[in-house]
Motif scaffolding. Structure first.
Motif, short mmCIF file in Angstrom:
data_model
loop_
_atom_site.label_atom_id
_atom_site.label_comp_id
_atom_site.label_asym_id
_atom_site.label_seq_id
_atom_site.Cartn_x
_atom_site.Cartn_y
_atom_site.Cartn_z
N GLY A 35 -2.31 2.98 -9.69
CA GLY A 35 -0.95 3.12 -9.14
C GLY A 35 -0.41 1.84 -8.55
O GLY A 35 0.77 1.53 -8.70
N TRP A 36 -1.25 1.06 -7.88
CA TRP A 36 -0.78 -0.16 -7.21
C TRP A 36 -0.29 -1.20 -8.22
O TRP A 36 0.71 -1.90 -7.98
CB TRP A 36 -1.89 -0.73 -6.36
CG TRP A 36 -1.43 -1.87 -5.48
CD1 TRP A 36 -1.61 -3.20 -5.68
CD2 TRP A 36 -0.67 -1.74 -4.28
NE1 TRP A 36 -1.03 -3.92 -4.68
CE2 TRP A 36 -0.44 -3.04 -3.80
CE3 TRP A 36 -0.17 -0.65 -3.56
CZ2 TRP A 36 0.27 -3.30 -2.63
CZ3 TRP A 36 0.55 -0.91 -2.39
CH2 TRP A 36 0.74 -2.20 -1.95
N MET A 39 3.12 -0.15 -9.37
CA MET A 39 4.12 0.05 -8.32
C MET A 39 5.07 -1.13 -8.23
O MET A 39 4.68 -2.29 -8.41
CB MET A 39 3.41 0.26 -6.98
CG MET A 39 4.34 0.48 -5.81
SD MET A 39 5.20 2.05 -5.92
CE MET A 39 3.85 3.16 -5.60
N ASP A 247 1.31 4.99 -16.44
CA ASP A 247 1.02 4.20 -15.23
C ASP A 247 1.98 4.56 -14.10
O ASP A 247 1.61 4.53 -12.92
CB ASP A 247 1.13 2.71 -15.56
CG ASP A 247 0.00 2.25 -16.47
OD1 ASP A 247 -1.04 2.94 -16.52
OD2 ASP A 247 0.15 1.20 -17.13
N ARG A 248 3.22 4.88 -14.46
CA ARG A 248 4.18 5.29 -13.42
C ARG A 248 3.76 6.60 -12.77
O ARG A 248 4.09 6.86 -11.61
CB ARG A 248 5.57 5.42 -14.04
CG ARG A 248 6.17 4.08 -14.43
CD ARG A 248 7.51 4.24 -15.12
NE ARG A 248 8.09 2.94 -15.40
CZ ARG A 248 9.25 2.77 -16.01
NH1 ARG A 248 9.94 3.82 -16.43
NH2 ARG A 248 9.72 1.56 -16.21
N ALA A 251 1.61 5.65 -10.05
CA ALA A 251 2.40 5.11 -8.94
C ALA A 251 2.99 6.24 -8.11
O ALA A 251 3.00 6.18 -6.87
CB ALA A 251 3.50 4.20 -9.49
#
Length: 280
Positions: A35-36, A39, A247-248, A251
Motif C-alpha cells: 500500500g505504501w 500511496m 495496488d490502489r 493503498a
C-alpha cells in the motif's frame, strides 16, 4: 506427569501466541509494503477521475468520506439505542429476571449472525419499502449490526457494578434518573470499549453495505444518495485484472488500517481516562 503436562501446555500457549503474532504481522506487513508504494497525496485528497479504475488519475476520497459518514452516524444511533437497554436490564429489572435472560440470549444470537445476513435482511426491507441503495440504508444496516456489540459489551461491564451503590444512592433519596448518572459514570470505560469494538467492525464491514449503501464516485450530499466505503473500494479494485488498480486496493486498505489504528488509540486513551473515576 503433572510437571510434564504443565510444561507441555506452556509450550502450546507460547506457540499459539507466536502464531497469532505471525499472522497479524504478515497481514500488516503485506498491507504496508504494497500500500505504501502505491500511496500518493492524490489518493486521499481527490475523487476518482475518468479512467481511475483502469489505472489513470484520481483517488478514493469518496470512499474515505463515505466510511466516516456511515460509521459516525451509526455509532451515535447505536449508542442512543443501546444505553437505555443496558440501564433497563441492570437497574430496572431484577438480577434473575427471565426477561433480562431472554434479552441477553437474543443479543448473543444477533451478535453471532454474519453481516451479510444483516445486509440481505435490510435489502429485503428496502425493496419492500421502495428505498434504493443509499447513505441512509448503509447507516441503518450498520446501526443494526453494531447494536448487539454495544449492548453485550456494556452489559458485561454494568453487571459488575456493585448493587450496594444503587441501594446507597436510593437510601440518600436519589431518584432513578440521578442513580443512572452515577452508573453512567462508572460504566464509562465499558462504553468506550464497546464503541471501539463497534467502530472497528462497522468501518471494516463490506458485506452489509454492499446491498444497502451502493457505490458512487461522488461524495453524497443527502441521505438518499448512494455512498462509497473503503472496504468496497478495496473489494472492487482488488478484483481488477490491472496490476496498478490492484495496488490502489492495498493503498485503500492501508488508509483503512490507519483509521482503525487511530480509533483504537483514541479508544484506549478515553478508556484509561474514564477508568480513573471508577470505584474499585
Amino acid at each position: 506427569m503433572k510437571f510434564f503436562v504443565e510444561k507441555l501446555m506452556r509450550v502450546l500457549m507460547i506457540l499459539a501466541l507466536l502464531l497469532v503474532f505471525g499472522v497479524v504481522f504478515s497481514i500488516i506487513f503485506t498491507i504496508f509494503s504494497k500500500g505504501w508504494s502505491a500511496m500518493s497525496w492524490d489518493m486521499i485528497t481527490k475523487l476518482p477521475g475518468g479512467g481511475f479504475y483502469i489505472g489513470k488519475e484520481g483517488g478514493f476520497l469518496n470512499a474515505i468520506v463515505g466510511s466516516l459518514y456511515i460509521v459516525g452516524a451509526s455509532t451515535v444511533l447505536g449508542l442512543l439505542v443501546s444505553i437505555p437497554i443496558v440501564f433497563y436490564l441492570n437497574i430496572y429489572l431484577k438480577k434473575n429476571s427471565k426477561l433480562a435472560y431472554i434479552t441477553r440470549l437474543s443479543y448473543d444470537v444477533l451478535f453471532g449472525i454474519p453481516s451479510i445476513v444483516y445486509g440481505a435482511f435490510a435489502f429485503t426491507i428496502m425493496v419492500m419499502l421502495g428505498i434504493k441503495a443509499s447513505l441512509l440504508g448503509g447507516i441503518i444496516v450498520i446501526t443494526l449490526l453494531i447494536i448487539p456489540i454495544f449492548v453485550r459489551s456494556m452489559d458485561e461491564v454494568a453487571k459488575q457494578f456493585p448493587r450496594e451503590i444503587l441501594d446507597a444512592t436510593y437510601s440518600l433519596g436519589a431518584t432513578r434518573f440521578e442513580t443512572i448518572k452515577v452508573v453512567l459514570r462508572q460504566i464509562a470505560p465499558g462504553i468506550a470499549t464497546a464503541t471501539l469494538l463497534s467502530v472497528g467492525r462497522a468501518i471494516g464491514d463490506a458485506a452489509a453495505v454492499m446491498f444497502t449503501a451502493g457505490y458512487t464516485d461522488s461524495i453524497p450530499t443527502s441521505l438518499s444518495q448512494p455512498a462509497a466505503t473503503l472496504p468496497l473500494a478495496v473489494f472492487f479494485q482488488l478484483s481488477s485484472p490491472i496490476p496498478e488498480v490492484q495496488d490502489r486496493a492495498y493503498a485503500a486498505a492501508l488508509v483503512l488500517t490507519i483509521i482503525v489504528l487511530i480509533l483504537s488509540l483514541l479508544g484506549r486513551y478515553f478508556t484509561n481516562r474514564f477508568s480513573k473515576n471508577k470505584l474499585k
